[in-house]
Design a protein around this motif. Structure first.
Motif, mmCIF file in Angstrom:
data_model
loop_
_atom_site.group_PDB
_atom_site.id
_atom_site.type_symbol
_atom_site.label_atom_id
_atom_site.label_comp_id
_atom_site.label_asym_id
_atom_site.label_seq_id
_atom_site.Cartn_x
_atom_site.Cartn_y
_atom_site.Cartn_z
ATOM 1 N N ILE A 45 0.873 -1.191 0.000
ATOM 2 C CA ILE A 45 0.000 0.000 0.000
ATOM 3 C C ILE A 45 0.898 1.226 0.000
ATOM 4 C CG2 ILE A 45 -1.728 1.288 1.344
ATOM 5 C CD1 ILE A 45 -2.394 -1.384 2.780
ATOM 6 N N GLY A 47 0.606 5.613 -0.208
ATOM 7 C CA GLY A 47 -0.181 6.837 -0.304
ATOM 8 C C GLY A 47 0.370 7.731 -1.401
ATOM 9 N N ASN A 56 -4.391 6.394 -3.158
ATOM 10 C CA ASN A 56 -3.568 5.271 -2.730
ATOM 11 C C ASN A 56 -3.414 4.294 -3.881
ATOM 12 O OD1 ASN A 56 -3.173 5.516 0.309
ATOM 13 N ND2 ASN A 56 -5.392 5.686 0.180
ATOM 14 N N ILE A 58 -2.588 0.150 -4.308
ATOM 15 C CA ILE A 58 -2.410 -1.127 -3.610
ATOM 16 C C ILE A 58 -2.101 -2.203 -4.642
ATOM 17 C CG2 ILE A 58 -3.529 -2.877 -2.156
ATOM 18 C CD1 ILE A 58 -5.254 -0.684 -0.945
ATOM 19 N N ILE A 117 3.592 0.544 2.807
ATOM 20 C CA ILE A 117 3.232 -0.316 3.937
ATOM 21 C C ILE A 117 2.862 -1.677 3.370
ATOM 22 C CG2 ILE A 117 1.398 -0.738 5.651
ATOM 23 C CD1 ILE A 117 1.396 2.197 6.297
ATOM 24 N N MET A 118 3.346 -2.736 3.993
ATOM 25 C CA MET A 118 3.019 -4.079 3.531
ATOM 26 C C MET A 118 2.059 -4.734 4.524
ATOM 27 S SD MET A 118 6.194 -2.973 2.723
ATOM 28 C CE MET A 118 7.471 -3.739 3.729
ATOM 29 N N LEU A 119 1.009 -5.300 3.975
ATOM 30 C CA LEU A 119 -0.048 -5.914 4.780
ATOM 31 C C LEU A 119 -0.045 -7.411 4.502
ATOM 32 C CD1 LEU A 119 -2.723 -5.527 6.468
ATOM 33 C CD2 LEU A 119 -3.886 -5.301 4.274
ATOM 34 N N VAL A 120 0.093 -8.204 5.548
ATOM 35 C CA VAL A 120 0.065 -9.658 5.398
ATOM 36 C C VAL A 120 -1.314 -10.161 5.791
ATOM 37 C CG1 VAL A 120 1.098 -11.845 6.115
ATOM 38 C CG2 VAL A 120 2.535 -9.810 5.890
ATOM 39 N N VAL A 124 -8.368 -9.272 4.855
ATOM 40 C CA VAL A 124 -8.303 -8.313 5.953
ATOM 41 C C VAL A 124 -9.196 -7.136 5.567
ATOM 42 C CG1 VAL A 124 -6.796 -6.741 7.239
ATOM 43 C CG2 VAL A 124 -5.947 -8.984 6.537
ATOM 44 N N GLU A 125 -9.954 -6.627 6.525
ATOM 45 C CA GLU A 125 -10.887 -5.536 6.205
ATOM 46 C C GLU A 125 -10.141 -4.202 6.142
ATOM 47 O OE1 GLU A 125 -14.481 -5.521 8.538
ATOM 48 O OE2 GLU A 125 -15.003 -3.497 7.844
ATOM 49 N N ILE A 126 -10.014 -3.672 4.931
ATOM 50 C CA ILE A 126 -9.443 -2.330 4.754
ATOM 51 C C ILE A 126 -10.388 -1.511 3.884
ATOM 52 C CG2 ILE A 126 -6.969 -2.783 5.112
ATOM 53 C CD1 ILE A 126 -6.633 -2.983 2.108
ATOM 54 N N THR A 127 -10.646 -0.292 4.312
ATOM 55 C CA THR A 127 -11.586 0.606 3.640
ATOM 56 C C THR A 127 -10.877 1.915 3.369
ATOM 57 O OG1 THR A 127 -13.210 -0.282 5.213
ATOM 58 C CG2 THR A 127 -13.931 1.553 3.834
ATOM 59 N N GLN A 128 -11.201 2.552 2.257
ATOM 60 C CA GLN A 128 -10.612 3.864 1.984
ATOM 61 C C GLN A 128 -11.634 4.955 2.283
ATOM 62 O OE1 GLN A 128 -7.823 4.428 -1.062
ATOM 63 N NE2 GLN A 128 -7.664 2.279 -1.594
ATOM 64 N N LEU A 129 -11.185 5.999 2.956
ATOM 65 C CA LEU A 129 -12.057 7.139 3.261
ATOM 66 C C LEU A 129 -12.073 8.058 2.052
ATOM 67 C CD1 LEU A 129 -13.699 8.420 5.609
ATOM 68 C CD2 LEU A 129 -11.761 9.938 5.922
ATOM 69 N N SER A 130 -12.885 7.713 1.084
ATOM 70 C CA SER A 130 -12.905 8.500 -0.144
ATOM 71 C C SER A 130 -14.241 8.302 -0.807
ATOM 72 C CB SER A 130 -11.794 8.016 -1.077
ATOM 73 O OG SER A 130 -12.000 8.539 -2.368
ATOM 74 N N ALA B 114 -2.176 11.733 1.755
ATOM 75 C CA ALA B 114 -2.879 10.769 0.898
ATOM 76 C C ALA B 114 -4.292 10.554 1.455
ATOM 77 C CB ALA B 114 -2.094 9.465 0.848
ATOM 78 N N THR B 115 -5.015 9.635 0.887
ATOM 79 C CA THR B 115 -6.376 9.310 1.343
ATOM 80 C C THR B 115 -6.285 8.339 2.525
ATOM 81 O OG1 THR B 115 -7.182 9.570 -0.913
ATOM 82 C CG2 THR B 115 -8.558 8.286 0.576
ATOM 83 N N PRO B 116 -6.987 8.614 3.627
ATOM 84 C CA PRO B 116 -6.919 7.697 4.775
ATOM 85 C C PRO B 116 -7.446 6.297 4.421
ATOM 86 C CG PRO B 116 -7.904 9.787 5.444
ATOM 87 C CD PRO B 116 -7.801 9.816 3.941
ATOM 88 N N MET B 118 -8.657 2.732 6.482
ATOM 89 C CA MET B 118 -9.003 2.204 7.798
ATOM 90 C C MET B 118 -8.825 0.691 7.790
ATOM 91 S SD MET B 118 -10.778 5.009 6.839
ATOM 92 C CE MET B 118 -12.456 4.645 6.339
ATOM 93 N N GLU B 125 -0.644 -8.099 10.641
ATOM 94 C CA GLU B 125 0.762 -7.839 10.351
ATOM 95 C C GLU B 125 0.899 -6.735 9.317
ATOM 96 O OE1 GLU B 125 3.104 -11.370 9.661
ATOM 97 O OE2 GLU B 125 4.767 -10.186 8.853
ATOM 98 N N ILE B 126 1.379 -5.564 9.745
ATOM 99 C CA ILE B 126 1.682 -4.473 8.817
ATOM 100 C C ILE B 126 3.093 -3.984 9.088
ATOM 101 C CG2 ILE B 126 -0.651 -3.613 8.279
ATOM 102 C CD1 ILE B 126 -0.260 -1.480 10.423
ATOM 103 N N THR B 127 3.868 -3.812 8.015
ATOM 104 C CA THR B 127 5.270 -3.433 8.107
ATOM 105 C C THR B 127 5.474 -2.206 7.235
ATOM 106 O OG1 THR B 127 5.716 -5.805 8.049
ATOM 107 C CG2 THR B 127 7.621 -4.366 7.916
#
Lengths: 156, 156
Positions: A45, A47, A56, A58, A117-120, A124-130, B114-116, B118, B125-127
């Motif tokens: 991910i 920004g 963003n 991804i 940022i790397m997400l493993v 996984v629930e990820i939402t964009q505020l847009s 950038a755009t937030p 959530m 796991e985030i790196t």
């Protein structure tokens, strides 16, 4: 999202995967992302921000795709998601956004890049505020599949 | 990370939580983040970028803290993590970075936002792909606890 913004990310993805991993990535049809889950088990991910644009990028890989791509990048067989593989996803995300930034900059659309940022984890629930839509572009390779999700919209 | 960058995020956090939720947030000692897991069950992530600086800001809340803060913001009792609560975390993250941006801009350190995004889930796991350290600042409120994680470093 301005459709003019999609192609630079698509082109840059093909270039980066070809150049870094000697792998042909074939894009499918871009669609609007539905739902709010991470697509694959490993995602990068980054920004995108300027005084005019915010968004963003991804990149989300299935396991065979990322292991195959990183094996090609490093010239050795990688069979598990290790810290090196996780870092490689961050580097690839950085390079794809850098390539798109260069193309869009020539067209007068400027942005800078945050730290990847790397997400493993899959689903996984990820939402964009847009209020702007997120465009999802599926890619196939001979190693596996991945998805590029991009949102980029004018700053109010 | 330049220690001069920490206080603006700390100050902005206190201001935003006070102004938006009429809640006093008391900071603990900033430390270097260890490990690579999301701190609380609900986190807001925003990329910070300019031609000079690159980084990310993460606000991560425990459940009592975010439910109490959003209840104060909306003026009604919220007892579960709903889409409204998730959006509120993105808005708070945006406002905290906006406040820090204004303070740092006056000191000659500019970045855009950038755009937030959530993230729902504790111990996800985030790196961050950064050689720079991530600074973690714990906060206590009468509702619960949260953590502010910030990294901001010069672009090479």
């Amino acid at each position: 999202m301005n459709v003019e913004f999609i192609n630079p990310f698509l082109e840059s993805t093909i270039n980066v995967i070809e150049t870094m991993a000697f792998t042909k990535a074939t894009p499918g049809k871009p669609t609007m992302k539905k739902g709010n889950k991470s697509w694959g088990p490993l995602s990068g991910i980054i920004g995108l921000a300027s005084s005019e644009l915010s968004g963003n990028l991804i990149l989300s890989f299935d396991k065979p795709a990322i292991l195959g791509i990183v094996s090609s990048m490093l010239g050795e067989e990688i069979s598990e998601i290790s810290p090196d593989v996780i870092d490689a996803v961050g580097e690839l995300t950085n390079m794809v956004s850098g390539g798109a930034k260069a193309i869009l900059s020539q067209k007068g659309h400027k942005f800078d890049m945050a730290t990847p940022i790397m997400l493993v984890g899959k689903d996984v629930e990820i939402t964009q505020l847009s209020k702007a839509s997120v465009i999802s572009i599926p890619f196939k390779t001979d190693k596996g599949e991945f998805v590029v999700e991009v949102t980029l919209h004018p700053v109010k």
